[in-house]
Design a protein around this motif. Structure first.
Motif, PDB file in Angstrom:
ATOM      1  N   PHE A 287       0.845  -1.188   0.000  1.00 28.08           N
ATOM      2  CA  PHE A 287       0.000   0.000   0.000  1.00 28.08           C
ATOM      3  C   PHE A 287       0.883   1.241   0.000  1.00 28.08           C
ATOM      4  N   GLY A 288       0.407   2.283  -0.676  1.00 27.59           N
ATOM      5  CA  GLY A 288       1.221   3.479  -0.773  1.00 27.59           C
ATOM      6  C   GLY A 288       0.409   4.756  -0.765  1.00 27.59           C
ATOM      7  N   LEU A 289       1.095   5.839  -0.506  1.00 32.55           N
ATOM      8  CA  LEU A 289       0.513   7.176  -0.504  1.00 32.55           C
ATOM      9  C   LEU A 289       0.570   7.740  -1.916  1.00 32.55           C
ATOM     10  N   LEU A 290      -0.564   8.246  -2.416  1.00 33.21           N
ATOM     11  CA  LEU A 290      -0.628   8.852  -3.743  1.00 33.21           C
ATOM     12  C   LEU A 290      -0.715  10.364  -3.592  1.00 33.21           C
ATOM     13  N   LEU A 291       0.230  11.062  -4.213  1.00 33.66           N
ATOM     14  CA  LEU A 291       0.280  12.520  -4.130  1.00 33.66           C
ATOM     15  C   LEU A 291       0.397  13.117  -5.523  1.00 33.66           C
ATOM     16  N   GLU A 292      -0.243  14.258  -5.730  1.00 34.63           N
ATOM     17  CA  GLU A 292      -0.022  14.983  -6.974  1.00 34.63           C
ATOM     18  C   GLU A 292       1.453  15.342  -7.083  1.00 34.63           C
ATOM     19  N   LYS A 293       2.006  15.231  -8.285  1.00 38.44           N
ATOM     20  CA  LYS A 293       3.420  15.574  -8.472  1.00 38.44           C
ATOM     21  C   LYS A 293       3.670  17.012  -8.025  1.00 38.44           C
ATOM     22  N   GLY A 294       4.655  17.155  -7.158  1.00 37.05           N
ATOM     23  CA  GLY A 294       4.993  18.476  -6.658  1.00 37.05           C
ATOM     24  C   GLY A 294       4.060  18.985  -5.582  1.00 37.05           C
ATOM     25  N   GLY A 295       3.050  18.192  -5.234  1.00 36.23           N
ATOM     26  CA  GLY A 295       2.080  18.629  -4.235  1.00 36.23           C
ATOM     27  C   GLY A 295       2.532  18.314  -2.820  1.00 36.23           C
ATOM     28  N   GLU A 296       1.890  18.949  -1.877  1.00 35.87           N
ATOM     29  CA  GLU A 296       2.181  18.716  -0.467  1.00 35.87           C
ATOM     30  C   GLU A 296       0.882  18.499   0.292  1.00 35.87           C
ATOM     31  N   MET A 297       0.955  17.682   1.315  1.00 37.87           N
ATOM     32  CA  MET A 297      -0.210  17.473   2.164  1.00 37.87           C
ATOM     33  C   MET A 297      -0.347  18.618   3.156  1.00 37.87           C
ATOM     34  N   SER A 298      -1.578  18.854   3.569  1.00 39.90           N
ATOM     35  CA  SER A 298      -1.820  19.846   4.606  1.00 39.90           C
ATOM     36  C   SER A 298      -1.304  19.317   5.939  1.00 39.90           C
ATOM     37  N   ALA A 299      -1.168  20.208   6.892  1.00 37.48           N
ATOM     38  CA  ALA A 299      -0.705  19.801   8.222  1.00 37.48           C
ATOM     39  C   ALA A 299      -1.672  18.794   8.841  1.00 37.48           C
ATOM     40  N   GLU A 300      -2.977  19.001   8.610  1.00 37.70           N
ATOM     41  CA  GLU A 300      -3.978  18.091   9.173  1.00 37.70           C
ATOM     42  C   GLU A 300      -3.889  16.706   8.534  1.00 37.70           C
ATOM     43  N   ALA A 301      -3.642  16.667   7.214  1.00 37.38           N
ATOM     44  CA  ALA A 301      -3.491  15.377   6.539  1.00 37.38           C
ATOM     45  C   ALA A 301      -2.257  14.642   7.054  1.00 37.38           C
TER      46      ALA A 301
END
Length: 327
Positions: A287-301
């Motif tokens: 299982f893995g984390l999917l992120l938009e390229k160049g994107g960052e998660m919010s502090a809450e995420a």
């Protein structure tokens, strides 16, 4: 004005007029009839009479100039036009409902709200414990959860509208970065007292004469399980297939057969009538984390992800077949 241009303008004007005549109540009735398959159920869901719902559907068909439903075996079945129209109507209402939730959170001064996509296998064990951690450390953070197969999770992550997406790998999309998080293994689940409980581990040959409860075809992992039997020439005896992961455990507990599924689900299913054994050769899920390229998660995420990390870390110490997050 040229004839063609004039005709085009007239048609466009007619289209705008037709759209303006469609009432929200008609769209609500249409949506509920598609969802429920009958006028009666739709009327109950909307708190309206059956004749009122019927008239709303007739009015909508007249405005659109198409037939939306066919009656087949006492059920209203959407036509092809209706299915296409429903996709847009449902998307619109979902957006409105999401907007309403956002407005309500602003009104109540909620500190944050996360939209999260996770694998279905997480619902039994990982998510309840992770949410408990989140509630304890950050009680003001609310969460909307969707449990989706990888193909849908990819679309959600790529849309950029979800704060946190974890999916079963592989998950490939040119607009996404993938960070592996954890692995798990499949186990065999047996009812207590079954003859195979005496074995330390089980392989397809051991299950040759057993009824095996399978996951339905919408589960990607089903095909890996079936292939493991085919590779060694064992024919599966399957009398029950289920789309619900917990259903496989429930049916096994009832003595309907045995099942092979992810340790995350099996270890989290609260039933003392079940016995779990490792399945060999090992079938691993990643299982893995999917992120938009160049994107960052919010502090809450990030906070909720950490709650998931800590939960899996605890489970990996307590149960065989669930492994620590990977770097």
């Amino acid at each position: 004005m040229p004839v063609v241009a004039g005709r085009r303008q007239a048609l466009q004007s007619m289209g705008r007029t037709a759209v303006m005549r469609i009432k929200i109540r008609q769209l609500q009735a249409f949506r509920e009839v598609v969802r429920n398959g009958s006028i009666t159920s739709a009327a109950h869901a909307l708190g309206l009479s059956q004749p009122t719902v019927s008239n709303l559907i007739i009015g909508l068909e007249n405005e659109l100039g198409v037939t939306l439903f066919q009656r087949i075996h006492k059920r209203l079945v959407p036509t092809q036009d209706a299915r296409k129209f429903f996709a847009e109507v449902d998307r619109t209402f979902n957006s409105i409902e999401q907007l309403s939730s956002t407005a309500n959170r602003l009104h109540t001064k909620s500190s944050a709200w996360l939209n999260v996509v996770l694998p279905q296998s997480f619902v039994v064990n990982i998510v309840p414990q992770a949410l408990a951690r989140l509630r304890k450390s950050h009680p003001g953070i609310g969460v909307t959860l969707e449990f989706l197969p990888t193909r849908d999770a990819i679309d959600y992550a790529a849309s950029g509208e979800w704060d946190l997406t974890i999916a079963r790998l592989p998950a490939t999309h040119r607009g996404l970065d993938v960070k592996p998080l954890m692995t798990s293994e499949y186990v065999c689940v047996l009812p207590k007292g079954h003859r195979l409980v005496a074995l330390d581990s089980l392989d397809p040959a051991d299950l040759r004469d057993e009824v095996v409860i399978l996951l339905s075809r919408r589960h990607e992992e089903r095909f890996e399980i079936v292939d493991s039997f085919r590779k060694v020439g064992v024919d599966l005896i399957g009398l029950v297939e289920t789309g619900a992961l917990t259903g496989a455990c429930a049916f096994t507990s009832a003595g309907l057969g045995v099942t092979v599924l992810d340790a995350i689900v099996a270890r989290g299913y609260p039933d003392s009538n079940l016995v779990i054994r490792p399945f060999r050769p090992a079938i691993r899920n990643q299982f893995g984390l999917l992120l938009e390229k160049g994107g960052e998660m919010s502090a809450e995420a990030e906070i909720f992800l950490q709650a998931i990390v800590e939960t899996v870390s605890d489970l990996s110490r307590d149960f065989e077949g669930i492994h620590n997050l990977e770097g």
